[in-house]
Design a protein around this motif. Structure first.
Motif, PDB file in Angstrom:
ATOM      1  N   GLU A  36       0.849  -1.202   0.000  1.00 13.98           N
ATOM      2  CA  GLU A  36       0.000   0.000   0.000  1.00 13.98           C
ATOM      3  C   GLU A  36       0.880   1.247   0.000  1.00 13.98           C
ATOM      4  OE1 GLU A  36      -3.795   1.890   2.457  1.00 13.98           O
ATOM      5  OE2 GLU A  36      -2.880   0.014   3.121  1.00 13.98           O
ATOM      6  N   VAL A  37       1.853   1.281   0.890  1.00 15.84           N
ATOM      7  CA  VAL A  37       2.841   2.365   0.933  1.00 15.84           C
ATOM      8  C   VAL A  37       4.191   1.760   1.314  1.00 15.84           C
ATOM      9  CG1 VAL A  37       3.614   4.451   2.148  1.00 15.84           C
ATOM     10  CG2 VAL A  37       1.204   4.189   1.527  1.00 15.84           C
ATOM     11  N   VAL A  38       5.248   2.193   0.626  1.00 14.95           N
ATOM     12  CA  VAL A  38       6.610   1.828   1.007  1.00 14.95           C
ATOM     13  C   VAL A  38       7.303   3.061   1.569  1.00 14.95           C
ATOM     14  CG1 VAL A  38       8.904   1.207   0.139  1.00 14.95           C
ATOM     15  CG2 VAL A  38       6.908  -0.106  -0.578  1.00 14.95           C
ATOM     16  N   PHE A  39       7.971   2.892   2.707  1.00 13.54           N
ATOM     17  CA  PHE A  39       8.741   3.977   3.323  1.00 13.54           C
ATOM     18  C   PHE A  39      10.212   3.592   3.327  1.00 13.54           C
ATOM     19  CE2 PHE A  39      10.195   5.772   7.623  1.00 13.54           C
ATOM     20  CZ  PHE A  39      10.692   6.932   7.041  1.00 13.54           C
ATOM     21  N   ARG A  40      11.034   4.460   2.729  1.00 16.16           N
ATOM     22  CA  ARG A  40      12.489   4.278   2.733  1.00 16.16           C
ATOM     23  C   ARG A  40      13.085   5.395   3.584  1.00 16.16           C
ATOM     24  NH1 ARG A  40      10.485   2.994  -2.261  1.00 16.16           N
ATOM     25  NH2 ARG A  40      11.178   1.014  -3.188  1.00 16.16           N
ATOM     26  N   PRO A  41      13.391   5.100   4.835  1.00 15.79           N
ATOM     27  CA  PRO A  41      13.890   6.152   5.741  1.00 15.79           C
ATOM     28  C   PRO A  41      15.273   6.646   5.329  1.00 15.79           C
ATOM     29  CG  PRO A  41      14.013   4.002   6.791  1.00 15.79           C
ATOM     30  CD  PRO A  41      13.263   3.793   5.516  1.00 15.79           C
ATOM     31  N   ALA A  42      15.524   7.911   5.594  1.00 16.72           N
ATOM     32  CA  ALA A  42      16.815   8.509   5.250  1.00 16.72           C
ATOM     33  C   ALA A  42      17.927   7.956   6.119  1.00 16.72           C
ATOM     34  CB  ALA A  42      16.743  10.026   5.383  1.00 16.72           C
ATOM     35  N   ASP A  43      17.621   7.694   7.392  1.00 24.58           N
ATOM     36  CA  ASP A  43      18.610   7.183   8.338  1.00 24.58           C
ATOM     37  C   ASP A  43      17.866   6.701   9.581  1.00 24.58           C
ATOM     38  OD1 ASP A  43      17.955   9.577   9.722  1.00 24.58           O
ATOM     39  OD2 ASP A  43      19.620  10.632   8.783  1.00 24.58           O
ATOM     40  N   ALA A  44      18.627   6.283  10.589  1.00 28.94           N
ATOM     41  CA  ALA A  44      18.010   5.738  11.794  1.00 28.94           C
ATOM     42  C   ALA A  44      17.164   6.772  12.524  1.00 28.94           C
ATOM     43  CB  ALA A  44      19.081   5.186  12.729  1.00 28.94           C
ATOM     44  N   GLU A  45      17.611   8.011  12.549  1.00 26.09           N
ATOM     45  CA  GLU A  45      16.858   9.070  13.221  1.00 26.09           C
ATOM     46  C   GLU A  45      15.515   9.305  12.521  1.00 26.09           C
ATOM     47  OE1 GLU A  45      20.058   9.291  12.351  1.00 26.09           O
ATOM     48  OE2 GLU A  45      20.920   9.069  14.358  1.00 26.09           O
ATOM     49  N   ASP A  46      15.530   9.259  11.193  1.00 26.57           N
ATOM     50  CA  ASP A  46      14.303   9.433  10.419  1.00 26.57           C
ATOM     51  C   ASP A  46      13.327   8.296  10.714  1.00 26.57           C
ATOM     52  OD1 ASP A  46      12.720  10.791   8.507  1.00 26.57           O
ATOM     53  OD2 ASP A  46      13.436   9.470   6.903  1.00 26.57           O
ATOM     54  N   LEU A  47      13.837   7.087  10.779  1.00 28.71           N
ATOM     55  CA  LEU A  47      12.988   5.933  11.077  1.00 28.71           C
ATOM     56  C   LEU A  47      12.429   6.021  12.494  1.00 28.71           C
ATOM     57  CD1 LEU A  47      11.803   3.190  10.401  1.00 28.71           C
ATOM     58  CD2 LEU A  47      14.013   2.154  10.967  1.00 28.71           C
ATOM     59  N   ALA A  48      13.259   6.438  13.449  1.00 27.70           N
ATOM     60  CA  ALA A  48      12.795   6.571  14.834  1.00 27.70           C
ATOM     61  C   ALA A  48      11.676   7.601  14.942  1.00 27.70           C
ATOM     62  CB  ALA A  48      13.960   6.955  15.736  1.00 27.70           C
ATOM     63  N   ALA A  49      11.831   8.725  14.242  1.00 28.15           N
ATOM     64  CA  ALA A  49      10.804   9.767  14.274  1.00 28.15           C
ATOM     65  C   ALA A  49       9.507   9.268  13.647  1.00 28.15           C
ATOM     66  CB  ALA A  49      11.312  11.007  13.544  1.00 28.15           C
ATOM     67  N   PHE A  50       9.627   8.483  12.586  1.00 30.64           N
ATOM     68  CA  PHE A  50       8.435   7.910  11.943  1.00 30.64           C
ATOM     69  C   PHE A  50       7.691   7.001  12.911  1.00 30.64           C
ATOM     70  CE2 PHE A  50       6.725   4.075   9.975  1.00 30.64           C
ATOM     71  CZ  PHE A  50       5.733   4.604   9.152  1.00 30.64           C
ATOM     72  N   LEU A  51       8.417   6.114  13.581  1.00 33.05           N
ATOM     73  CA  LEU A  51       7.774   5.179  14.505  1.00 33.05           C
ATOM     74  C   LEU A  51       7.116   5.906  15.672  1.00 33.05           C
ATOM     75  CD1 LEU A  51      10.436   2.327  14.645  1.00 33.05           C
ATOM     76  CD2 LEU A  51       8.272   2.325  13.413  1.00 33.05           C
ATOM     77  N   ALA A  52       7.766   6.948  16.148  1.00 28.12           N
ATOM     78  CA  ALA A  52       7.221   7.692  17.286  1.00 28.12           C
ATOM     79  C   ALA A  52       5.932   8.421  16.933  1.00 28.12           C
ATOM     80  CB  ALA A  52       8.261   8.689  17.794  1.00 28.12           C
ATOM     81  N   ALA A  53       5.792   8.817  15.664  1.00 25.61           N
ATOM     82  CA  ALA A  53       4.636   9.624  15.256  1.00 25.61           C
ATOM     83  C   ALA A  53       3.600   8.849  14.448  1.00 25.61           C
ATOM     84  CB  ALA A  53       5.125  10.826  14.433  1.00 25.61           C
ATOM     85  N   LYS A  54       3.905   7.620  14.039  1.00 28.57           N
ATOM     86  CA  LYS A  54       2.988   6.834  13.214  1.00 28.57           C
ATOM     87  C   LYS A  54       1.690   6.530  13.959  1.00 28.57           C
ATOM     88  CE  LYS A  54       3.524   2.388  13.028  1.00 28.57           C
ATOM     89  NZ  LYS A  54       2.180   1.922  13.445  1.00 28.57           N
ATOM     90  N   PRO A  55       0.538   6.684  13.307  1.00 29.80           N
ATOM     91  CA  PRO A  55      -0.714   6.294  13.952  1.00 29.80           C
ATOM     92  C   PRO A  55      -0.672   4.831  14.383  1.00 29.80           C
ATOM     93  CG  PRO A  55      -1.158   7.576  11.966  1.00 29.80           C
ATOM     94  CD  PRO A  55       0.310   7.293  11.971  1.00 29.80           C
ATOM     95  N   ALA A  56      -1.161   4.546  15.554  1.00 28.43           N
ATOM     96  CA  ALA A  56      -1.043   3.209  16.132  1.00 28.43           C
ATOM     97  C   ALA A  56      -1.770   2.150  15.311  1.00 28.43           C
ATOM     98  CB  ALA A  56      -1.578   3.212  17.563  1.00 28.43           C
ATOM     99  N   ASP A  57      -2.808   2.541  14.573  1.00 28.44           N
ATOM    100  CA  ASP A  57      -3.596   1.555  13.831  1.00 28.44           C
ATOM    101  C   ASP A  57      -3.039   1.256  12.446  1.00 28.44           C
ATOM    102  OD1 ASP A  57      -4.275   4.172  12.981  1.00 28.44           O
ATOM    103  OD2 ASP A  57      -6.149   3.433  12.121  1.00 28.44           O
ATOM    104  N   VAL A  58      -1.959   1.888  12.056  1.00 27.95           N
ATOM    105  CA  VAL A  58      -1.363   1.653  10.739  1.00 27.95           C
ATOM    106  C   VAL A  58      -0.428   0.449  10.817  1.00 27.95           C
ATOM    107  CG1 VAL A  58       0.164   2.570   8.947  1.00 27.95           C
ATOM    108  CG2 VAL A  58      -1.555   4.043  10.006  1.00 27.95           C
ATOM    109  N   ALA A  59      -0.724  -0.573  10.027  1.00 29.48           N
ATOM    110  CA  ALA A  59       0.108  -1.778  10.014  1.00 29.48           C
ATOM    111  C   ALA A  59       1.497  -1.455   9.466  1.00 29.48           C
ATOM    112  CB  ALA A  59      -0.555  -2.849   9.156  1.00 29.48           C
ATOM    113  N   MET A  60       2.494  -2.158   9.982  1.00 27.87           N
ATOM    114  CA  MET A  60       3.879  -1.929   9.578  1.00 27.87           C
ATOM    115  C   MET A  60       4.562  -3.262   9.338  1.00 27.87           C
ATOM    116  SD  MET A  60       6.924  -0.171  11.780  1.00 27.87           S
ATOM    117  CE  MET A  60       7.148  -1.669  12.756  1.00 27.87           C
TER     118      MET A  60
END
Length: 316
Positions: A41-65
């Motif tokens: 449905e969506v692919v996310f390619r994080p820029a680095d570990a900090e970018d990925l951490a920020a994504f996880l911290a802010a991602k809606p809880a109901d969005v599958a990963m």
């Protein structure tokens, strides 16, 4: 506008701002070794570990990963993967040596880690050259081959939990068991420190070449396959059980049990993910009938069955 398009756009609207890249409706079949399956449905390619951490911290809880590597031991179902599929890129693939320790990113190929260790004169990691995939996937399933397993060489792993917090986990706390680890599925491996030992690079290289020849002589390495399909049961070998059950060469649609190594399923060119999974289940049924042993899948199966199938999350 189609309902699927509205759904994808709605998901993109709900995702946090990142420095990396989002892509919608991404075909996954071309990046899996089986070459089957529906889109993400969506692919996310994080820029680095900090970018990925920020994504996880802010991602809606109901969005599958779902996290995937290079698709070597993965079966993506025909209905595709809902939610966000995370793919780690070059920022997560660095390999460096510190004394007798090899430090590797989770996206580093197992083969590249073995070759880097050879260059540095670090023995004990040659077995990685016989494991298709990435270090992250090898950690997740305690991958092993040719006399070695990840549990034998891992000193520490760097893990990002579901809340975006980075943790360093010692080997004793990784919960390694046969073809699995105890780290929660909601966590993402970022890196690992692997213990090597000083050895002659020529001897290391010779062992890597020996493993390459052994693989090519005993596995369908040039076929569209997902690697070892079933885990070995205690005290038995999956391929022997499959062979005794008369499954060598068994066909379902465009899927076939390899005649070279019958613990490998092959896409002969026209298989769907449903063909491959149904063939695997038929193998499990026949093995159970003939031996009383129920084989467990080693290949990760993710996504929704074609049509109205239910979604199943997973990692590789």
């Amino acid at each position: 506008m189609m309902a699927t398009q509205r759904k994808t756009e709605s998901l993109l609207d709900r995702l946090p701002v990142v420095r990396g890249r989002y892509s919608a409706n991404v075909p996954l079949a071309p990046i899996t070794w089986f070459r089957v399956g529906g889109p993400a449905e969506v692919v996310f390619r994080p820029a680095d570990a900090e970018d990925l951490a920020a994504f996880l911290a802010a991602k809606p809880a109901d969005v599958a990963m779902t996290v995937i590597g290079v698709g070597s031991n993965l079966l993506v179902r025909d209905g595709g993967v809902p939610g966000v599929v995370i793919r780690l890129g070059r920022a997560f693939a660095a390999i460096t040596a510190q004394g007798d320790v090899l430090e590797t990113g989770a996206a580093a190929l197992d083969l590249n880690a073995a070759l880097a260790a050879c260059t540095e004169g670090l023995g004990g990691l040659e077995f990685l050259s016989g494991i298709p995939g990435t270090i992250g996937g090898a950690l997740r399933m305690n991958a092993g081959a040719y006399g070695g397993e990840m549990k034998d060489v891992v000193l520490q792993a760097t893990v990002l939990d579901a809340a975006g917090q980075v943790r360093t986990v010692n080997a004793a706390d990784l919960g390694f068991a046969y073809r699995r680890c105890g780290v929660p599925e909601t966590s993402i491996f970022l890196a690992a420190r692997l213990q090597g030992r000083r050895a002659d690079p020529h001897a290391i290289g010779a062992r890597i070449e020996e493993i390459r020849r052994a693989r090519e002589g005993s596995q369908p390495v040039r076929a569209r396959t997902g690697g070892s399909t079933f885990a070995n049961p205690p005290g038995a070998k999956a391929w022997e059980l499959i062979d005794r059950a008369g499954c060598r060469g068994l066909v379902r649609g465009g899927a076939q049990v390899s005649k070279v190594h019958c613990n490998f399923l092959i896409n002969t060119g026209t298989a769907s993910a449903a063909d491959l999974e149904a063939l695997g289940e038929e193998v499990r049924r026949r093995v159970f009938e003939s031996s009383g042993i129920r084989l467990e899948w080693e290949i990760r199966r993710i996504g929704a069955h074609g049509g109205a199938g239910a979604a199943v999350g997973g990692r590789e």
